[in-house]
Design a protein around this motif. Sequence first.
Motif, PDB file in Angstrom:
ATOM      1  N   VAL A 407       0.843  -1.201   0.000  1.00 53.51           N
ATOM      2  CA  VAL A 407       0.000   0.000   0.000  1.00 53.51           C
ATOM      3  C   VAL A 407       0.878   1.250   0.000  1.00 53.51           C
ATOM      4  CG1 VAL A 407      -1.673   1.357   1.310  1.00 53.51           C
ATOM      5  CG2 VAL A 407      -1.986  -1.112   1.090  1.00 53.51           C
ATOM      6  N   LYS A 408       1.860   1.291   0.902  1.00 52.93           N
ATOM      7  CA  LYS A 408       2.697   2.485   0.995  1.00 52.93           C
ATOM      8  C   LYS A 408       3.589   2.636  -0.229  1.00 52.93           C
ATOM      9  CE  LYS A 408       5.145   5.386   4.195  1.00 52.93           C
ATOM     10  NZ  LYS A 408       5.353   5.687   5.614  1.00 52.93           N
ATOM     11  N   TYR A 409       4.131   1.551  -0.695  1.00 49.32           N
ATOM     12  CA  TYR A 409       4.965   1.592  -1.904  1.00 49.32           C
ATOM     13  C   TYR A 409       4.173   2.144  -3.083  1.00 49.32           C
ATOM     14  CZ  TYR A 409       7.781  -0.306  -5.801  1.00 49.32           C
ATOM     15  OH  TYR A 409       8.519  -0.460  -6.949  1.00 49.32           O
ATOM     16  N   GLY A 431      -8.097   6.391  -7.384  1.00 49.77           N
ATOM     17  CA  GLY A 431      -7.671   5.504  -6.312  1.00 49.77           C
ATOM     18  C   GLY A 431      -6.822   4.366  -6.832  1.00 49.77           C
ATOM     19  N   ILE A 432      -6.379   3.531  -5.908  1.00 50.80           N
ATOM     20  CA  ILE A 432      -5.563   2.351  -6.219  1.00 50.80           C
ATOM     21  C   ILE A 432      -6.269   1.135  -5.657  1.00 50.80           C
ATOM     22  CG2 ILE A 432      -3.332   1.219  -5.931  1.00 50.80           C
ATOM     23  CD1 ILE A 432      -2.107   3.976  -5.460  1.00 50.80           C
ATOM     24  N   SER A 433      -6.634   0.209  -6.526  1.00 51.84           N
ATOM     25  CA  SER A 433      -7.258  -1.040  -6.080  1.00 51.84           C
ATOM     26  C   SER A 433      -6.169  -2.073  -5.818  1.00 51.84           C
ATOM     27  CB  SER A 433      -8.226  -1.559  -7.152  1.00 51.84           C
ATOM     28  OG  SER A 433      -8.732  -2.825  -6.780  1.00 51.84           O
ATOM     29  N   PHE A 434      -6.362  -2.869  -4.778  1.00 56.60           N
ATOM     30  CA  PHE A 434      -5.388  -3.916  -4.451  1.00 56.60           C
ATOM     31  C   PHE A 434      -5.925  -5.304  -4.769  1.00 56.60           C
ATOM     32  CE2 PHE A 434      -4.603  -0.257  -1.721  1.00 56.60           C
ATOM     33  CZ  PHE A 434      -3.329   0.061  -2.148  1.00 56.60           C
ATOM     34  N   SER A 435      -7.122  -5.350  -5.317  1.00 53.11           N
ATOM     35  CA  SER A 435      -7.704  -6.609  -5.778  1.00 53.11           C
ATOM     36  C   SER A 435      -7.914  -6.522  -7.274  1.00 53.11           C
ATOM     37  CB  SER A 435      -9.039  -6.876  -5.074  1.00 53.11           C
ATOM     38  OG  SER A 435      -9.981  -5.860  -5.388  1.00 53.11           O
ATOM     39  N   ALA A 436      -7.881  -7.653  -7.934  1.00 51.26           N
ATOM     40  CA  ALA A 436      -8.120  -7.699  -9.377  1.00 51.26           C
ATOM     41  C   ALA A 436      -9.588  -8.029  -9.625  1.00 51.26           C
ATOM     42  CB  ALA A 436      -7.222  -8.753 -10.022  1.00 51.26           C
ATOM     43  N   SER A 543      -0.829 -11.792  -3.979  1.00 51.80           N
ATOM     44  CA  SER A 543       0.274 -11.741  -3.013  1.00 51.80           C
ATOM     45  C   SER A 543       0.001 -10.784  -1.857  1.00 51.80           C
ATOM     46  CB  SER A 543       1.576 -11.334  -3.722  1.00 51.80           C
ATOM     47  OG  SER A 543       1.551  -9.970  -4.105  1.00 51.80           O
ATOM     48  N   VAL A 544      -1.040  -9.955  -1.967  1.00 53.81           N
ATOM     49  CA  VAL A 544      -1.303  -8.970  -0.909  1.00 53.81           C
ATOM     50  C   VAL A 544      -2.701  -9.048  -0.327  1.00 53.81           C
ATOM     51  CG1 VAL A 544       0.438  -7.327  -1.693  1.00 53.81           C
ATOM     52  CG2 VAL A 544      -1.891  -7.182  -2.618  1.00 53.81           C
ATOM     53  N   VAL A 545      -3.691  -9.502  -1.090  1.00 58.07           N
ATOM     54  CA  VAL A 545      -5.062  -9.512  -0.572  1.00 58.07           C
ATOM     55  C   VAL A 545      -5.854 -10.641  -1.216  1.00 58.07           C
ATOM     56  CG1 VAL A 545      -5.971  -7.910  -2.302  1.00 58.07           C
ATOM     57  CG2 VAL A 545      -7.080  -8.041  -0.077  1.00 58.07           C
TER      58      VAL A 545
END
Length: 658
Positions: A407-409, A431-436, A543-545
């Motif tokens: 998230v921070k990166y 925004g930035i989504s962390f899921s596909a 790898s993250v969520v």
Amino acid sequence: MAPPATRGWSLSQLWRDDDEEMANKKDDDIGLPRHSRHSDHWQAAPKSSLHWTAVLRLIVYAGALFMLAYGLFRIIGPAPEHQAGSKGSSGSQQAVSKAAAETSRTYNGPLKLPHLGKSLQAIMSETSGRLQKNRNVLFAAASLQSAALLLPMACQMAMERQNYVHFALMSRSDVPMKELLAVNGLDKGCPLIVHDARPDHSTTATESRMALSVARAFYFMGAYMHPQAIIIDSSSTEEKYFLSGVRDEIQAMQAALIELPERPGNRFSWLSKLDASALAAWNEVSFDILIHAPHHGTGNLKRLLRSLARADLAGVSPPHLTIELPTIIEGDLSSFLGGYQWPPKVPAGAPRPRLLSLRHRIPRQKLSEEESSVRFLESFWPIKPSHSHVLVLSPHTEVTPQFFHYVKYSLLQRRYSEIATRQDWQTKLFGISFSAPTTYLDGNREFVPPKPLEGQESGAKDTPFLWQAPSSDAILIMGDKWVELHGYVSQLLDKRHAWSTTPDLLAKKEVSKKYPAWLEYTLQLSRLRGYVTLYPTQQTADSVVGIHNDLHDVPEEYEDEATSGQDSANLFADVFDPASQVDMLATLPHGGELPLLYRMPWLTWDGQETQDSSIREAAAKYKEAFRSQVGQCKDEGPEAFQAPDPYARDLFCFAKGV
């Protein structure tokens, strides 16, 4: 432009043979400015010729000291033979050596930094050291163990060629710099600029003198280098005098202090990928976490909260966590929350911050679409919209230990890097989504991810992409976009209450009722402004969520409309591994780089591949129709359009004007 491979070494003069000659020069010869705040300690001892009586007095004093030392030796005597065993002797000798070292650290004379001036003078023009804004990043250490941790990281960052990377040593040790670098595997092939910032008499100086020397060295490096970020080891490995000195001087420097925890090499390998502009925002950036608990069931929420507690928060300021609770709180959830700690860990002896807020609404009838959206938007407000953001997590998500690092990166690179600023990405990125995504917004069609652009394949089968459609699973919404969304919804609802019929432009609902109602408003604003949301590849997302569908949460406002067919369609075996050891950087191209935004595909809100210019043109047409049909702006052409307002007021016209 970044320095060539060997330039850094020549700048520091480390490999020249005249080091010793330069090391003997005094501060006045080097030409460093005075440190006004410590001026009493900075003046060199005055020169004066010694009178012959003074010489005689010194001889007498030396003789007296010799006799005193000899007498003490006769009294104490040598160590007994029975203490000369292997283990006992070693321990005794170590204790004596340590005690002797502490006893010998009594020098508190005038302070000089004999080696620092030459390297600082050499970098001023080459690295724009005199300018407040530049590309200088400084790693600094006093402990040789800390130096061993930081030097490989500094070299790796220097090899990325984005910054001028410096390393300064402020140790008591008198180990030659060449030897220190060689022991840690660094040679002339590493474009690192090194500075020997050790004071004179470092091996015998008092703690206070060493702390003062650290503060003085940082003062000079601030004046001649103006580092955008200073990176140190803040673990117990580092010297106390060093931490004291840098924390004292950092208050007067316009630089971000990045304090790395234990084992930084593995946990912060992504740090080397950031440029100086992104690193400068390290301590200014913050984000809150917002979770809306499901109306029924607690399994998903508890799984998410446990995963957040396991995630690595090192290097990330613990975010404030807000949980919106349902009307009825089940007993097991109440018990779970009563024992839940957030943040999960604090330094020993430090007070535990209160960063968990629970919000429980007064029982009443089921929420409507409008009430649900209002409740959502009232859950957060950024203190500083340009640097305060919100991370929205659906209860059916689960995060891996490296989630917060990613998230921070992503945030620092995508919003605060030099390229992001130069290309004005704050005006484009919602925004930035962390899921596909797995489906399009209608919830019926399976989402087909775009292929990498020609020339950007890099051996990957898929690519991150920009989509006008936002997400509700795991998304970081920029603070200024949240403010604008809040203003848009408040004005739209005000208009809606006066409508007799819904305008054609908004008559059709584009977002499936499997998603919360606020997502419809978010899509509308994205179409009006041409905003896009950044999505990762499926491999990076995994790898993250994780997104669980075994206990899918239906939004409360749509519970009565959910069908059994829709529910059963969501049931499949979860393959997400919350303890996955896959490094997030290994899922990114070119050794962990985040691809530039203009080098990835762009999708319209309905999933058509396009370009930035086409999205902007479509947004202008949609805005014109919106202002006419919804905003009730009459008899106005495109020339009457105002610049985008932070609160979306330019989209609406009222009786007294816009």
